[in-house]
Design an enzyme around this catalytic site. Structure first.
Site, PDB file in Angstrom:
ATOM      1  CD  GLU A   1     -25.294 102.312 111.397  1.00  0.00           C
ATOM      2  OE1 GLU A   1     -25.764 102.519 112.513  1.00  0.00           O
ATOM      3  OE2 GLU A   1     -25.261 101.183 110.878  1.00  0.00           O
TER       4      GLU A   1
ATOM      5  CG  HIS B   1     -18.508  97.051 115.977  1.00  0.00           C
ATOM      6  ND1 HIS B   1     -17.881  98.235 116.289  1.00  0.00           N
ATOM      7  CD2 HIS B   1     -19.734  97.387 115.515  1.00  0.00           C
ATOM      8  CE1 HIS B   1     -18.716  99.232 116.039  1.00  0.00           C
ATOM      9  NE2 HIS B   1     -19.842  98.741 115.558  1.00  0.00           N
TER      10      HIS B   1
ATOM     11  NE  ARG C   1     -20.269  97.612 111.509  1.00  0.00           N
ATOM     12  CZ  ARG C   1     -21.385  97.167 112.031  1.00  0.00           C
ATOM     13  NH1 ARG C   1     -21.649  95.886 112.041  1.00  0.00           N
ATOM     14  NH2 ARG C   1     -22.254  97.999 112.557  1.00  0.00           N
TER      15      ARG C   1
ATOM     16  CG  HIS D   1     -20.477  93.541 115.763  1.00  0.00           C
ATOM     17  ND1 HIS D   1     -21.113  93.865 116.941  1.00  0.00           N
ATOM     18  CD2 HIS D   1     -21.185  94.148 114.776  1.00  0.00           C
ATOM     19  CE1 HIS D   1     -22.156  94.642 116.681  1.00  0.00           C
ATOM     20  NE2 HIS D   1     -22.239  94.815 115.377  1.00  0.00           N
TER      21      HIS D   1
ATOM     22  NE  ARG E   1     -24.041  92.563 110.598  1.00  0.00           N
ATOM     23  CZ  ARG E   1     -24.294  93.677 111.291  1.00  0.00           C
ATOM     24  NH1 ARG E   1     -25.258  94.496 110.933  1.00  0.00           N
ATOM     25  NH2 ARG E   1     -23.574  93.968 112.355  1.00  0.00           N
TER      26      ARG E   1
END
Length: 525
Positions: free
Chosen positions: A111, A235, A282, A343, A378
């Site tokens: 990811e 997100h 992100r 998110h 994060r």
């Protein structure tokens, strides 16, 4: 009154991990706000990050986490979590979580922000599988009592003792029982907050409906420090569909080759913003999408993986593929319309590496907390991991120090002798909508001091209204949530105004530079 050894608020990954670790020795009660599986854990599509691939190292995972967190992470905490990850995966396998495998080994996906493949997963519905396994184990344990439909109002502290004390101990909670339509008292020697984040302070959010910042607000009112609330992760890719709110299109779609494109022209725009293109962290991807949507007046952008073989797409994303088909989108041949949405709450209640808060007898784990793991942003799939590691850490600390935890004294019952039933439910709905809208418009992905001050003025105005309402009327689940939403919004705005720089998820046009020193925002009640 209900008494147990340990009380856990929240039935997701953090709460149930703690419960299972404590139940061998103690009587544990777990309260859930709705059904036992309604929290954020069940919604997690991605997976759990852990160093399992040959050639990958703890140092590499630590470094990736620090880079994503824009240097604001606490390094010792990051090391602690990363080094405990493989053991956490091992325990989940023993509980029966059916992680995808390749031959003998676990299948690992990659990811954004990760330098290696290190995400163990169950197709694209990892959270659901984890939640089921934990819940089945908890249901089967004679020492665990699971109580659904309990909306916690506030922590019961020394202030609520029959003989008032200012010691600041936490002895449990007052909770509204939906079925009985009454407030009940739950007491325990130790209380663990595992209530999740504050995503529902925003108009668009991938968080479940119950993510109204309850634990954060309760801890703040009781006297805990709250930290880094300005770092709200958005997100980048939530499905844009007016009928289906908050359906997430996992990061892994970009990890497996999906491209972000402009509707109409089909221009792939991420390379214009970052050399890592769709695999940038992100915050970078969310800001790029936000920029294009605002610049061109769009409702959404396209996420396109239709250039991959149809079988590849169906095999890797069965749940998403099926869901989209039901909405008239075939992701094997068509692009998916997406928008950013709130998110993850990176800030929260300040805890140490044992999950201890500032108040005696009170612990916290998971998204409700600020452990130092995430910093200013994060890293993907570190969140479930944090739940397992800190759920266990809190349980270990309670077990190790059980002899020092005094039993609860007599606590006063809930008093509603001076309130009446409300005749104006519409006030709650109106205020709820107003908060979510101005938070989205003024405290979103890109901020300015002027917008934040506007939000702060709205909060001051609403606080008067909500406090007046709370003082005069019997509590309802909606009123409890509204009060906590407003408290959370206030903490986010105050933290954002305090930070005079752009770092990680906090981007302000008035202070676009990042300062040399990375300093946590800490609010003291």
């Amino acid at each position: 009154m209900h008494e147990s050894d340990i009380l856990i608020i929240g039935s997701g990954a953090a709460g149930l991990t703690a419960a299972l670790n404590l139940a061998e020795r103690f009587k544990v009660t777990v309260l859930a706000k709705g059904a036992m599986n309604e929290g954020a854990t069940a919604w997690a599509q991605g997976g759990v990050a852990a160093v399992l691939e040959p050639g990958d190292t703890f140092d590499s995972h630590i470094e990736d986490t620090m880079i994503a967190g824009a240097g604001l992470n606490d390094r010792a905490t990051v090391e602690f979590v990363v080094e405990n990850a493989p053991a956490a995966i091992d325990r989940l396998e023993k509980l029966g979580v059916p992680f995808n495998t390749e031959g003998e080994a676990l299948h690992l996906t990659r990811e954004g922000g990760h330098s290696h493949r290190r995400i163990v997963h169950v197709n694209d519905a990892t959270g659901w599988a984890v939640q089921e396994a934990l819940l089945n184990a908890a249901r089967a344990h004679p020492n665990i009592t699971l109580v659904a439909d309990m909306v916690v109002i506030d922590l019961a502290t020394s202030r609520h003792e029959a003989r008032y004390s200012g010691a600041g101990n936490v002895w449990g909670v007052y909770a509204f029982n939906r079925a009985a339509n009454a407030v009940e008292l739950f007491t325990a020697r130790a209380t663990i907050l595992a209530t999740g984040g504050a995503g529902r302070t925003y108009l668009f959010s991938t968080a479940p409906r119950g993510a109204t910042g309850d634990g954060i607000a309760m801890a703040w009112r009781a006297g805990c420090r709250i930290s880094n609330m300005e770092f709200m992760q958005f997100h980048p890719t939530c499905l844009y569909n007016l009928d289906v709110k908050n359906f997430l299109i996992t990061e892994a779609v970009r990890g497996e080759g999906g491209h972000l494109k402009l509707p109409g022209t089909g221009h792939r725009f991420m390379p214009d913003f970052d050399p890592r293109a769709e695999l940038a962290p992100r915050d970078v991807v969310a800001r790029a999408i936000d920029h294009e949507i605002k610049r061109l007046g769009l409702d959404y952008v396209h996420l396109d993986i239709s250039h991959q073989p149809p079988e590849f797409v169906r095999t890797h994303f069965p749940m998403i593929h099926e869901k989209l088909l039901g909405l008239g989108v075939d992701m094997t041949t068509q692009p998916i319309p997406v928008v950013p949405a709130q998110h993850y709450t990176c800030g929260g209640v300040v805890i140490d590496r044992a999950g201890r808060t500032d108040l005696p007898h009170l612990y916290a784990a998971g998204e409700v907390s600020q452990s130092g793991l995430h910093g200013a942003n994060r890293l993907a799939s570190n969140s479930l991991l944090e739940c397992f590691v800190f759920g266990e850490a809190a349980a270990d600390d309670i077990s190790a120090n059980w002899g020092d935890l005094a039993p609860p004294p007599a606590i006063r019952p809930w008093d509603e002798s001076r309130v009446t039933h409300s005749d104006e439910e519409v006030v709650i709905k109106q205020n709820w909508t107003e908060i979510r809208r101005f938070m989205w418009n003024y405290v979103g992905i890109v901020r300015s001091t002027k917008r934040l001050e506007r939000a702060a003025r709205r909060i001051d105005m609403l606080r008067e209204e909500v406090n007046d309402y709370y003082g005069h009327f019997r509590v309802t689940p909606d009123l409890i949530e509204l009060r906590n939403l407003l408290e959370s919004a206030d903490l986010i705005v105050r933290s954002a105004l305090h930070r005079k720089e752009s770092r990680g998820l906090h981007y302000t046009i008035d202070y676009p530079e990042t300062l040399d020193a990375a300093i946590d925002t800490v609010l003291v009640p």
